[in-house]
Design a protein around this motif. Structure first.
Motif, PDB file in Angstrom:
ATOM      1  N   PHE A 210       3.517  63.733 -10.889  1.00 41.76           N
ATOM      2  CA  PHE A 210       3.433  64.066  -9.465  1.00 41.76           C
ATOM      3  C   PHE A 210       1.977  64.153  -9.027  1.00 41.76           C
ATOM      4  CE2 PHE A 210       2.991  67.358  -6.143  1.00 41.76           C
ATOM      5  CZ  PHE A 210       3.709  66.738  -5.128  1.00 41.76           C
ATOM      6  N   ALA A 211       1.141  64.808  -9.832  1.00 45.35           N
ATOM      7  CA  ALA A 211      -0.283  64.918  -9.509  1.00 45.35           C
ATOM      8  C   ALA A 211      -0.925  63.536  -9.410  1.00 45.35           C
ATOM      9  CB  ALA A 211      -0.999  65.755 -10.567  1.00 45.35           C
ATOM     10  N   GLY A 212      -0.414  62.598 -10.203  1.00 47.23           N
ATOM     11  CA  GLY A 212      -0.944  61.238 -10.196  1.00 47.23           C
ATOM     12  C   GLY A 212      -0.668  60.480  -8.910  1.00 47.23           C
ATOM     13  N   LEU A 213       0.202  61.025  -8.053  1.00 41.25           N
ATOM     14  CA  LEU A 213       0.462  60.400  -6.763  1.00 41.25           C
ATOM     15  C   LEU A 213      -0.691  60.621  -5.786  1.00 41.25           C
ATOM     16  CD1 LEU A 213       4.203  61.484  -6.220  1.00 41.25           C
ATOM     17  CD2 LEU A 213       3.373  59.285  -7.089  1.00 41.25           C
ATOM     18  N   LEU A 214      -1.626  61.513  -6.153  1.00 44.33           N
ATOM     19  CA  LEU A 214      -2.693  61.906  -5.231  1.00 44.33           C
ATOM     20  C   LEU A 214      -4.070  61.693  -5.838  1.00 44.33           C
ATOM     21  CD1 LEU A 214      -0.403  64.653  -4.932  1.00 44.33           C
ATOM     22  CD2 LEU A 214      -1.567  64.329  -2.751  1.00 44.33           C
ATOM     23  N   ASP A 215      -5.055  61.593  -4.967  1.00 39.90           N
ATOM     24  CA  ASP A 215      -6.450  61.608  -5.384  1.00 39.90           C
ATOM     25  C   ASP A 215      -6.835  63.051  -5.713  1.00 39.90           C
ATOM     26  OD1 ASP A 215      -9.498  62.002  -4.383  1.00 39.90           O
ATOM     27  OD2 ASP A 215      -9.216  59.961  -5.159  1.00 39.90           O
ATOM     28  N   VAL A 216      -7.797  63.249  -6.622  1.00 40.90           N
ATOM     29  CA  VAL A 216      -8.180  64.615  -7.022  1.00 40.90           C
ATOM     30  C   VAL A 216      -8.695  65.427  -5.839  1.00 40.90           C
ATOM     31  CG1 VAL A 216      -8.656  64.062  -9.425  1.00 40.90           C
ATOM     32  CG2 VAL A 216     -10.475  63.785  -7.732  1.00 40.90           C
ATOM     33  N   ASN A 217      -9.204  64.763  -4.808  1.00 40.22           N
ATOM     34  CA  ASN A 217      -9.727  65.485  -3.650  1.00 40.22           C
ATOM     35  C   ASN A 217      -8.646  65.871  -2.649  1.00 40.22           C
ATOM     36  OD1 ASN A 217     -12.485  65.325  -4.457  1.00 40.22           O
ATOM     37  ND2 ASN A 217     -12.509  63.182  -3.828  1.00 40.22           N
ATOM     38  N   ASN A 222      -3.346  75.688  -8.538  1.00 41.74           N
ATOM     39  CA  ASN A 222      -3.608  77.039  -9.011  1.00 41.74           C
ATOM     40  C   ASN A 222      -4.702  77.008 -10.068  1.00 41.74           C
ATOM     41  OD1 ASN A 222      -3.100  79.401 -10.996  1.00 41.74           O
ATOM     42  ND2 ASN A 222      -1.903  79.970  -9.211  1.00 41.74           N
ATOM     43  N   GLU A 223      -5.577  77.987 -10.027  1.00 42.61           N
ATOM     44  CA  GLU A 223      -6.744  78.029 -10.913  1.00 42.61           C
ATOM     45  C   GLU A 223      -6.382  77.964 -12.401  1.00 42.61           C
ATOM     46  OE1 GLU A 223      -8.659  81.911 -10.625  1.00 42.61           O
ATOM     47  OE2 GLU A 223      -6.721  82.825 -10.164  1.00 42.61           O
ATOM     48  N   GLN A 224      -5.163  78.337 -12.758  1.00 45.06           N
ATOM     49  CA  GLN A 224      -4.767  78.407 -14.166  1.00 45.06           C
ATOM     50  C   GLN A 224      -4.208  77.087 -14.707  1.00 45.06           C
ATOM     51  OE1 GLN A 224      -1.955  81.638 -14.175  1.00 45.06           O
ATOM     52  NE2 GLN A 224      -3.539  83.211 -13.969  1.00 45.06           N
ATOM     53  N   LEU A 225      -4.028  76.097 -13.855  1.00 41.46           N
ATOM     54  CA  LEU A 225      -3.365  74.869 -14.285  1.00 41.46           C
ATOM     55  C   LEU A 225      -4.346  73.845 -14.843  1.00 41.46           C
ATOM     56  CD1 LEU A 225      -0.757  74.333 -11.420  1.00 41.46           C
ATOM     57  CD2 LEU A 225      -0.505  75.572 -13.575  1.00 41.46           C
ATOM     58  N   ASP A 226      -3.891  73.144 -15.875  1.00 39.79           N
ATOM     59  CA  ASP A 226      -4.699  72.114 -16.517  1.00 39.79           C
ATOM     60  C   ASP A 226      -4.477  70.770 -15.824  1.00 39.79           C
ATOM     61  OD1 ASP A 226      -6.302  70.707 -18.269  1.00 39.79           O
ATOM     62  OD2 ASP A 226      -4.747  70.494 -19.804  1.00 39.79           O
ATOM     63  N   LEU A 227      -4.969  70.688 -14.598  1.00 41.32           N
ATOM     64  CA  LEU A 227      -4.887  69.470 -13.804  1.00 41.32           C
ATOM     65  C   LEU A 227      -6.220  69.271 -13.094  1.00 41.32           C
ATOM     66  CD1 LEU A 227      -1.392  69.999 -12.121  1.00 41.32           C
ATOM     67  CD2 LEU A 227      -1.911  68.245 -13.815  1.00 41.32           C
ATOM     68  N   LYS A 228      -6.480  68.051 -12.674  1.00 42.33           N
ATOM     69  CA  LYS A 228      -7.711  67.768 -11.949  1.00 42.33           C
ATOM     70  C   LYS A 228      -7.443  67.814 -10.451  1.00 42.33           C
ATOM     71  CE  LYS A 228      -9.870  64.949 -15.541  1.00 42.33           C
ATOM     72  NZ  LYS A 228     -10.431  63.619 -15.900  1.00 42.33           N
ATOM     73  N   GLY A 229      -8.235  68.635  -9.767  1.00 39.81           N
ATOM     74  CA  GLY A 229      -8.088  68.781  -8.337  1.00 39.81           C
ATOM     75  C   GLY A 229      -8.908  69.950  -7.851  1.00 39.81           C
ATOM     76  N   LEU A 230      -8.773  70.306  -6.592  1.00 40.17           N
ATOM     77  CA  LEU A 230      -9.458  71.468  -6.044  1.00 40.17           C
ATOM     78  C   LEU A 230      -8.744  72.728  -6.525  1.00 40.17           C
ATOM     79  CD1 LEU A 230      -9.981  70.180  -2.381  1.00 40.17           C
ATOM     80  CD2 LEU A 230     -11.695  70.306  -4.190  1.00 40.17           C
ATOM     81  N   LYS A 231      -9.483  73.647  -7.122  1.00 38.66           N
ATOM     82  CA  LYS A 231      -8.893  74.850  -7.704  1.00 38.66           C
ATOM     83  C   LYS A 231      -8.759  75.948  -6.653  1.00 38.66           C
ATOM     84  CE  LYS A 231      -8.782  73.656 -12.192  1.00 38.66           C
ATOM     85  NZ  LYS A 231      -7.627  73.779 -13.097  1.00 38.66           N
ATOM     86  N   VAL A 232      -7.646  76.675  -6.737  1.00 31.92           N
ATOM     87  CA  VAL A 232      -7.348  77.751  -5.802  1.00 31.92           C
ATOM     88  C   VAL A 232      -6.923  78.973  -6.604  1.00 31.92           C
ATOM     89  CG1 VAL A 232      -5.881  78.472  -3.888  1.00 31.92           C
ATOM     90  CG2 VAL A 232      -6.574  76.083  -4.068  1.00 31.92           C
ATOM     91  N   GLY A 233      -7.498  80.150  -6.304  1.00 31.90           N
ATOM     92  CA  GLY A 233      -7.091  81.296  -7.113  1.00 31.90           C
ATOM     93  C   GLY A 233      -7.562  82.639  -6.612  1.00 31.90           C
ATOM     94  N   LEU A 234      -7.223  83.651  -7.400  1.00 34.27           N
ATOM     95  CA  LEU A 234      -7.625  85.028  -7.109  1.00 34.27           C
ATOM     96  C   LEU A 234      -8.887  85.413  -7.847  1.00 34.27           C
ATOM     97  CD1 LEU A 234      -4.143  86.803  -7.353  1.00 34.27           C
ATOM     98  CD2 LEU A 234      -5.271  85.886  -5.330  1.00 34.27           C
ATOM     99  N   HIS A 235      -9.231  84.641  -8.875  1.00 33.66           N
ATOM    100  CA  HIS A 235     -10.366  85.004  -9.720  1.00 33.66           C
ATOM    101  C   HIS A 235     -11.467  83.952  -9.719  1.00 33.66           C
ATOM    102  CE1 HIS A 235      -7.724  88.143 -11.159  1.00 33.66           C
ATOM    103  NE2 HIS A 235      -6.819  87.237 -11.460  1.00 33.66           N
TER     104      HIS A 235
END
Length: 453
Positions: A210-217, A222-235
């Motif tokens: 599913f992540a491969g359907l999109l550009d990394v930008n 979520n900050e905890q996930l092992d994927l390439k993209g913009l990170k979002v989180g509490l920490h």
């Protein structure tokens, strides 16, 4: 596959479901002729009928108007929850009609608008609802297909135009791979639906697909996930909540974005998981181009989603919380939220396991998650689409919890009709009803029983 513009009639098998009913409403709004079948009458199906959509509740192919059987101009939509040998579905296929899964229809619609999709094992319904509310309140022409009832709006379908589509990207049956997203967010990737995927590795690979359907930008994660993209989180992350405080059960925080800090944001939903969901929704909206100050105002008015930490009763005498949590990680999140809201008070949970396969696959994890509560009552497993599995019962889960080193004070199995008596006998002020089956109905029954007492 026929193009939507050439189809005048849509017939839905399972039209009263949360996902199907939103699609039916959209097509009806677009001027299409819509009809369908469902097994039972629900509030969603009643609302569809009130809007002029014809629904019947018996498996009877002959009751379907002929216009919905025309191969050139009609399309049959079905949900994966419908058995493959269901009579109407079989008759349609025998007649040569093409049939389409709900996910395929969503995929076609996603190509007609800018598509903002939210995926994740947990939190996608709340995050999608927050995103839809943010855009709607920020005057974006949005059509939103939600996996829950948006409180305040009392609907699972929200529409102010067709510039943008907001959709819950469902991992069940690999449905989300049918979408054509322009921007997407992923909340979590905890293993689930192993009856479909077989193992956790295959489940996780599908999220990578599913992540491969999109550009990394254009992928926010979520900050905890092992994927390439913009990170979002509490920490940490490109988008991060900072200076978080809680005042009277309400989160106050500043949102750090790649461009600026948006100060004095407010979220009225309990639980760190919901704060994380809200940040992700804000991030997707900002990446789409919505004014950040408008979004801040909109977030403060978000009313919540039905059965996501929904207060059925909230008084000095009794607190009754109703929540859809049906996976160990979700139960942990609810426990964190209720502990943050009511530190030091005893907490009683009534839990209805959902699916025999999920109960089997996560038996130990369910036991650990539920053991955090002070008192636990288990209803029978809600089978949904499954047949019983030998040896997989709520009684076994009860035994597992009782055998833990830090077992709750009370762990029992109860029947639905005995829930009120059990809660009254326990005398605990903070009570939670959790599960994805029909336990939500029991919370409404409890309110009535206590009112009549």
């Amino acid at each position: 596959m026929k193009e939507l513009k050439h189809i005048s009639h849509f017939y839905f098998i399972g039209i009263g479901g949360i996902g199907m009913s939103a699609l039916a409403r959209y097509l009806h709004e677009q001027g299409k002729q819509v009809a369908g079948y469902d097994r039972i009458v629900t509030s969603l199906s009643v609302k569809l009928e009130e809007e002029g959509i014809d629904i019947h509740y018996t498996d009877n192919f002959d009751k379907i108007p002929e216009a919905f059987k025309m191969k050139a101009t009609a399309q049959v939509i079905y949900t994966p929850a419908v058995p493959i040998d269901f009579g109407e579905l079989v008759r349609f296929r025998e007649s040569g009609m093409t049939t389409m899964k709900r996910a395929q229809l969503l995929g076609q619609i996603s190509k007609t608008m800018t598509c903002l999709a939210i995926a994740g094992t947990h939190g996608k319904t709340t995050t999608t609802a927050i995103l839809a509310h943010l855009l709607y309140k920020s005057d974006v022409k949005v059509t939103a297909f939600l996996g829950g009832i948006l409180e305040g709006y009392h609907t699972n379908y929200l529409s102010s135009g067709t510039d943008v589509m907001v959709v819950e990207a469902d991992e069940f049956d690999r449905s989300f791979l049918q979408l054509d997203p322009d921007i997407a967010g992923i909340t979590s990737m905890d293993a689930d639906h192993l009856d479909i995927y077989g193992d956790a590795a295959t489940f996780e690979k599908t999220f990578h697909d599913f992540a491969g359907l999109l550009d990394v930008n254009t992928l926010l994660i979520n900050e905890q996930l092992d994927l390439k993209g913009l990170k979002v989180g509490l920490h940490s992350g490109d988008y991060q909540a900072i200076n978080v405080t809680i005042v009277d059960g309400v989160y106050h925080f500043d949102l750090k974005t790649p461009q600026r800090i948006i100060e004095k944001c407010v979220l009225r939903l309990p639980g760190r998981h919901n704060l994380s969901n809200a940040i992700l929704a804000m991030a997707v909206a900002i990446e789409y181009g919505v004014n950040a100050d408008k979004l801040k105002l909109a977030l403060g008015s978000f009313p919540g989603v039905e059965r996501r930490f929904t207060y059925r009763i909230n008084t000095a005498k009794r607190v009754l919380i109703d929540d859809y949590a049906h996976h160990p990680t979700e139960i942990n999140a609810v426990f964190q939220a209720v502990s943050e809201m009511y530190p030091g008070e005893e907490k009683l949970v009534v839990f209805q396991p959902h699916l025999f396969s999920r109960t089997r696959d996560f038996m130990e994890e369910f036991a650990q998650a539920l053991s955090q509560f002070d008192k636990v009552a288990l209803l029978d497993i809600y089978p949904a689409r499954e047949l019983p599995m030998e040896g997989i019962t709520s009684k076994l889960l009860c035994q597992k919890i009782n055998l833990l080193e830090k077992a709750p004070q009370i762990v029992v199995t109860v029947e639905k009709e005995d829930i009120k008596e059990f809660i009254d006998e326990m005398g605990t002020r903070i009570v939670l009803l959790l599960g994805a089956g029909d336990i939500g109905v029991e919370s409404l029954k409890l309110i009535q029983k206590w009112a009549d007492a």
